[in-house]
Design a protein around this motif. Structure first.
Motif, PDB file in Angstrom:
ATOM      1  N   GLY A  39       3.182 -10.107 -11.882  1.00 20.31           N
ATOM      2  CA  GLY A  39       2.168  -9.340 -11.164  1.00 20.31           C
ATOM      3  C   GLY A  39       1.536 -10.086 -10.011  1.00 20.31           C
ATOM      4  O   GLY A  39       0.747  -9.513  -9.272  1.00 20.31           O
ATOM      5  N   LEU A  94       9.358   4.474 -14.829  1.00 22.50           N
ATOM      6  CA  LEU A  94       8.110   4.545 -14.074  1.00 22.50           C
ATOM      7  C   LEU A  94       8.010   5.863 -13.319  1.00 22.50           C
ATOM      8  O   LEU A  94       6.948   6.507 -13.295  1.00 22.50           O
ATOM      9  N   TYR A  98       4.681   8.142 -13.636  1.00 22.13           N
ATOM     10  CA  TYR A  98       3.655   7.957 -12.619  1.00 22.13           C
ATOM     11  C   TYR A  98       4.103   8.516 -11.276  1.00 22.13           C
ATOM     12  O   TYR A  98       5.295   8.701 -11.021  1.00 22.13           O
ATOM     13  N   GLU A 102       0.917   5.638  -7.282  1.00 18.80           N
ATOM     14  CA  GLU A 102       0.604   4.782  -8.424  1.00 18.80           C
ATOM     15  C   GLU A 102       1.638   3.672  -8.584  1.00 18.80           C
ATOM     16  O   GLU A 102       1.300   2.517  -8.863  1.00 18.80           O
ATOM     17  N   ILE A 103       2.921   4.019  -8.387  1.00 24.79           N
ATOM     18  CA  ILE A 103       3.982   3.020  -8.514  1.00 24.79           C
ATOM     19  C   ILE A 103       3.921   2.027  -7.357  1.00 24.79           C
ATOM     20  O   ILE A 103       4.187   0.832  -7.524  1.00 24.79           O
ATOM     21  N   TRP A 106       1.457  -0.486  -8.241  1.00 21.48           N
ATOM     22  CA  TRP A 106       2.032  -1.403  -9.232  1.00 21.48           C
ATOM     23  C   TRP A 106       2.889  -2.457  -8.542  1.00 21.48           C
ATOM     24  O   TRP A 106       2.822  -3.651  -8.849  1.00 21.48           O
ATOM     25  N   GLU A 111      -0.847  -3.974 -10.772  1.00 15.82           N
ATOM     26  CA  GLU A 111      -1.822  -3.186 -11.533  1.00 15.82           C
ATOM     27  C   GLU A 111      -1.543  -1.701 -11.320  1.00 15.82           C
ATOM     28  O   GLU A 111      -1.128  -1.283 -10.235  1.00 15.82           O
ATOM     29  N   LEU A 112      -1.764  -0.910 -12.361  1.00 18.78           N
ATOM     30  CA  LEU A 112      -1.636   0.542 -12.255  1.00 18.78           C
ATOM     31  C   LEU A 112      -3.012   1.153 -12.025  1.00 18.78           C
ATOM     32  O   LEU A 112      -3.990   0.794 -12.700  1.00 18.78           O
TER      33      LEU A 112
END
Length: 412
Positions: A39, A94, A98, A102-103, A106, A111-112
């Motif tokens: 991340g 994913l 989502y 949103e993706i 990510w 983070e979502l």
């Protein structure tokens, strides 16, 4: 010795008493190893290695001009065994759970943010629409996207701020600006409805005059999500080279758009669109495939060098296309192409063929698939820019192998 096990680039540079870019020079010379936290956008370094290097006299600037990196670390996308993953999570899964924005979040941040939406700033959107409106009528969608990106750049006096926060803010503003700068299909002047907040819902009327429904928007949303990134495709490599030279995010996107417009990259879905339209017109794939083979042309929309079996992006989109009654004829035509071509060669549909089914079925122009690709991939280019801004600048500098006349030559 500190108890801290991992150091950031800045902390490692301070410990060694060198510039941050010099830390990456040590890595390229094999004197240090680095890791990227899940991340995270930047590299981290083992504190013990840093201390050991400092004791060996590492507090000196090493030479940085020897050679270029031809492969490099990325924590964005992994392609492995006919699947691909965004930050370690299956990209197809994913896309089923989502939305595009949103993706994107990510991929950018690890983070979502459920329900996140991107908004185009009025200044950037006005500038982009004005510039796009000045183009001749025959200008392509790619022409409009490239001009919109440049106009939005000119409207942003803070575009040279390469901090992660600034780049993220730029991305959240630029993508909807690109979409909303495109004219609506059929010359429609109908304003966006208040509920049309997702990128897919805003993009749909700019691709076709056909009325959308929930299933159609979901299909387009999934296509956008699946196309965000695909490791180091040609346009993504160009974007990373631009970021390595510390070009601002708009210029990074412009570099990606320039390469994407090449006939061997983004235009592939348009070729598949035209082929499918011809299959429907002639009533079968056999004569169309035969014409392609007779003229020495590849049958578009088939095969992918990274996937021995079927492209997972195509699989996901075909499954959704099966739920749309108006896509049945185009879907049958695509299957006819695969079956006809695969009689003697094992070939599978790729994402370009799936995009072609969507664009043909929804009465979109042949270039619509390329537009979807460009809008989606803008987020991927910026994800790679975020990574590259954390690396040693200008690290991708290969040396040319000169084959011209041996100097010195007489003055002409």
């Amino acid at each position: 010795m500190t108890d801290q096990a991992r150091l950031t680039t800045r902390e490692a540079a301070d410990r060694l008493g060198v510039k941050p870019e010099t830390v990456y020079a040590y890595v390229s010379r094999g004197q240090l190893s680095s890791e990227r936290a899940p991340g995270g956008r930047g590299s981290t370094f083992d504190a013990k290695e840093i201390e050991a290097l400092a004791r060996r006299g590492g507090r000196r600037e090493p030479a940085t001009g020897a050679g270029a990196e031809l492969s490099f670390r990325t924590g964005i996308t992994l392609i492995d065994r006919d699947r691909y993953y965004y930050r370690g999570v299956d990209a197809v899964e994913l896309s089923r759970t989502y939305g595009y924005e949103e993706i994107v979040e990510w991929l950018w941040t690890g983070e979502l943010r459920p329900g996140v939406r991107f908004t185009a700033p009025r200044e950037s959107l006005d500038a982009a629409r004005f510039a796009v409106g000045a183009l001749p009528a025959h200008a392509s969608a790619m022409d409009r996207l490239r001009v919109a990106a440049i106009a939005a750049s000119a409207a942003d006096p803070l575009r040279f701020d390469l901090s992660p926060e600034a780049v993220l803010g730029c991305g959240r503003a630029l993508i909807p600006t690109l979409v909303r700068a495109l004219p609506k299909a059929g010359g429609s002047e109908r304003p966006d409805r208040p509920g049309d907040r997702s990128l897919a819902a805003q993009l749909w009327p700019r691709l076709t005059a056909r009325t959308s429904d929930t299933a159609s928007i979901n299909l387009l949303n999934t296509a956008l999500a699946l196309l965000i990134d695909h490791d180091l495709a040609a346009s993504t490599l160009a974007a990373r080279v631009a970021a390595s030279a510390r070009a601002h995010p708009y210029a990074v996107v412009s570099a990606g758009l320039g390469v994407l417009e090449g006939p061997l990259h983004g235009a592939a879905s348009g070729l598949a669109h035209r082929m499918l339209a011809e299959v429907l017109e002639r009533g079968g794939a056999a004569p169309v495939v035969a014409d392609h083979l007779r003229s020495g042309r590849r049958v578009p929309g088939l095969g992918h060098r990274l996937y021995p079996a079927e492209d997972p992006r195509a699989q996901a989109l075909f499954a959704l296309l099966e739920e749309l009654p108006y896509a049945a004829r185009a879907l049958d035509a695509a299957r006819d192409v695969v079956a006809t071509t695969a009689r003697h060669t094992a070939l599978h549909a790729n994402v370009d063929l799936a995009l072609a089914v969507l664009t043909v079925a929804a009465d979109m122009p042949a270039e619509a698939g390329e537009t979807v690709f460009a809008v989606a991939r803008t987020a991927g280019w910026l994800a790679h820019a975020l990574e590259e801004y954390e690396e040693r600048p200008l690290r991708m500098r290969p040396s040319g192998h000169y084959t011209g006349p041996k100097p010195p030559q007489p003055l002409p």
